[in-house]
Design a protein around this motif. Structure first.
Motif, PDB file in Angstrom:
ATOM      1  N   ARG A 190       6.660   6.712  -5.512  1.00  0.00           N
ATOM      2  CA  ARG A 190       7.083   8.024  -6.011  1.00  0.00           C
ATOM      3  C   ARG A 190       8.063   8.690  -5.049  1.00  0.00           C
ATOM      4  N   TYR A 204       6.212  -0.960 -12.218  1.00  0.00           N
ATOM      5  CA  TYR A 204       4.961  -1.255 -11.533  1.00  0.00           C
ATOM      6  C   TYR A 204       4.435  -2.616 -11.936  1.00  0.00           C
ATOM      7  N   LEU A 261      11.188   2.787 -12.526  1.00  0.00           N
ATOM      8  CA  LEU A 261      10.046   2.443 -11.685  1.00  0.00           C
ATOM      9  C   LEU A 261       9.245   1.362 -12.398  1.00  0.00           C
ATOM     10  N   ALA A 303       1.718   3.513  -5.166  1.00  0.00           N
ATOM     11  CA  ALA A 303       2.291   4.612  -5.956  1.00  0.00           C
ATOM     12  C   ALA A 303       2.854   5.731  -5.085  1.00  0.00           C
ATOM     13  N   ILE A 318       0.905  -0.937  -8.302  1.00  0.00           N
ATOM     14  CA  ILE A 318       0.393   0.414  -8.565  1.00  0.00           C
ATOM     15  C   ILE A 318      -0.300   0.992  -7.338  1.00  0.00           C
ATOM     16  N   GLU A 319      -0.786   0.125  -6.449  1.00  0.00           N
ATOM     17  CA  GLU A 319      -1.425   0.619  -5.226  1.00  0.00           C
ATOM     18  C   GLU A 319      -0.412   1.222  -4.250  1.00  0.00           C
TER      19      GLU A 319
END
Lengths: 397, 397
Positions: free
Chosen positions: A38, A56, A54, A34, A31-32
């Motif tokens: 994206r 995570y 996606l 992101a 998630i870091e």
């Protein structure tokens, strides 16, 4: 920063995975990561993806699992993971894996045996089979994070890490695509030179190292671009500076000492030394983290055999930065390395040799054994000794 | 803050989903909810979960999909989603869904028809079946985010939102568990009073509203705790202030005007008015966002019928805060609401009535129709008209 991230995402999608029109695409990230994840999703849709999944992951939650979950949870593979990989295989999809430790201290103090076992085995096994059988056009790239920068530099100098990453993946070039084409061709040439010699085995000699590793008659060296079974070119690692093949899992004798720290399952292994007898690890020593390696070697019978030998010379951009990255994608492309666990079946041409000689495992762990003080020779079937690397300079021509 | 998040996660796990020893558990969250999601994972393992799957979603990537993906991607259900739900059903697992818009402006300017269709249909249908057949002990909680706070207050006053959330989910009580028990009992009593009357239909009258909704003879009102088919109690929504049942999908006549804005698929629908004939929506009007509702109503034949009627009175803690939350979990618990799309099969006792009268759809969209100016009556089979809500005060006793 937006432009930098966009260019990186485009590189991963276009040169790395080489996403094609109508492909199912997986993007894996912490998630870091992101922002880069994206941008990668957007780049994949622009390249024609029919759907981008996606996925995570969260290392903090992973640490919680290691600390609190029942034992059987550690190696369990969620059907969510498995079924998506099965769909990727069935559809001939693409995969982009974004790595880069968000917090180097996250696994400090965790139980080492549990840490070593904390990988979804069926999922890893399936993924390694897809790689070995070339079912997916995939790539791995690393995303700079403040935590990763702190691990390297002692301070969270994100800008400095970005510049190193851009250098290593050739985003500092005015035409990164052309730079990649020239680079991939050079790696292909190195692989050809090794294949012409058809070595019977490799010999590693250096401080704490004296190891013989047998190759098979049909072991083929690979370097540069990969190609899927359905004919799609991709670059599996960005950066990539290696030529590699699968050794004979039954033939490894002697000792080898790692030359760089190894970041493994979120923890650090330093001063690793392995002793091999008849192809199998019989002793593990390390200044730090031996328990994690021992736990991995115990996961299945194939884990304790060699799965990969890879050569990296002094022309490596990663090696030339002079930095230890504490990240396998980078450190394994800085210097020569070997891996215990699963081998890449596609590197062995003969079906019988592949069946008998290539290691199968849910584990595939690279560690670094190269450096100017390590001599690597090729031994021919008739006993000739041919220098391959001296002072990290490639000797064949 | 750590303590606050820990207490909230414990509440969601212990009172909400009521995670049991050895259960497979899903935690769904946006990546912006990571802190609460991580605490929830830890709380679930502490409650005995055998494995906790943390499924993150990312609304920024979702907006990218809506803008760039091919049409068929919008409603596609990834096998990763489907297979995990199937495992949850097979194992009698638990699910905790953390909601709360990270950025209220994220879907501004998106194509409304694509936005309305952008839901994984097979997955939604499967989830709604699991809910209807009570296969999973589940809960939904909302996580305060700066973006959500900005949408409510015009500024990102996170602390104020946390205090409201804590008030609504009874974390401001010295003994939240006891407060929840008393509250759930009161909702159960309301449901019993409605069930005693066995109304044939409901009538809504107010500004822009004059609607009759038929119930079935075996429609049963529910309120307070839920119970799975395998006998596990849980609280499906936190907060919950409603009593609800499934109406007869074939019997709705008249017009109804929403009394609060509705946050839908990341966008806002305001001033919604629906006209029903023979149970089906025949006209959609709205000051804003009519296209999103129209797109949803077109997803499948069941979408245009009513699936739920729910009553909320003035004792609602959510309503008492006087705040519009732009979040269905909160706004639907502030005032009476109805939903178009799928109905909850478990609220209808008779199998034939269930089969013929309960709406089936991949859609279930609640919107708010209650308020002091709306009168809700129950009509008996013999034509009696019994007031149920007047000035938002519950009239039965």
């Amino acid at each position: 920063m937006v432009d930098r991230i966009q260019r990186y995402a485009d590189l991963a999608v276009r040169i790395g995975a080489n996403v094609g029109q109508g492909q199912l695409v997986e993007v894996r990230a912490n998630i870091e990561h992101a922002e880069l994840a994206r941008a990668t999703v957007a780049a994949a849709y622009r390249a024609g993806a029919r759907y981008v999944q996606l996925n995570y992951s969260d290392d903090v939650a992973r640490r919680t699992m290691i600390d609190l979950a029942p034992d059987e949870a550690l190696s369990w593979s969620s059907p969510a993971l498995l079924s998506f990989l099965e769909a990727l295989e069935a559809e001939q999809g693409a995969s982009i894996n974004i790595v880069g430790d968000p917090d180097p201290n996250l696994f400090v103090g965790a139980d080492q045996a549990r840490l070593g076992r904390a990988r979804p085995s069926d999922y890893r096994r399936l993924w390694l089979r897809l790689v070995a059988q070339r079912r997916v056009n995939w790539t791995i790239v690393a995303c700079p994070t403040p935590g990763w920068a702190r691990q390297i530099f002692g301070e969270p100098d994100l800008e400095r890490l970005w510049q190193l990453v851009e250098r290593c993946v050739r985003l500092d070039e005015s035409d990164p695509v052309a730079a990649w084409e020239a680079h991939l061709e050079r790696l292909g040439d190195m692989a050809s030179l090794l294949n012409e010699r058809a070595f019977d085995s490799l010999r590693y000699r250096g401080p704490g190292t004296d190891l013989m590793v047998g190759l098979m008659p049909s072991s083929r060296w690979h370097g540069g671009p990969s190609e899927t079974s359905f004919g799609r070119r991709h670059v599996a690692n960005m950066p990539t500076e290696e030529v590699f093949t699968a050794p004979d899992r039954r033939r490894a004798e002697g000792r080898i000492r790692s030359t760089r720290p190894l970041a493994l399952n979120g923890s650090l292994v330093e001063g690793l030394e392995l002793e091999f007898r008849q192809g199998r690890v019989v002793e593990v020593k390390a200044d730090r983290g031996a328990g994690i390696v021992e736990a991995q070697l115990g996961i299945d019978p194939g884990a304790a055999s060699l799965g990969e030998v890879a050569l990296v010379d002094s022309r490596s951009r990663v090696g030339a930065t002079g930095v230890t990255y504490f990240n396998t994608l980078y450190d394994e492309n800085a210097t020569s390395h070997i891996a215990f666990g699963a081998g890449f079946a596609f590197t062995v041409a003969d079906p019988d040799e592949r069946e008998e000689g290539v290691s199968r495992s849910a584990v595939h762990t690279d560690f670094m054994v190269g450096g100017p003080e390590v001599e690597i020779d090729g031994l021919t079937g008739t006993g000739q000794v041919i220098p391959i690397l001296r002072d990290d300079v490639f000797q064949l021509s």
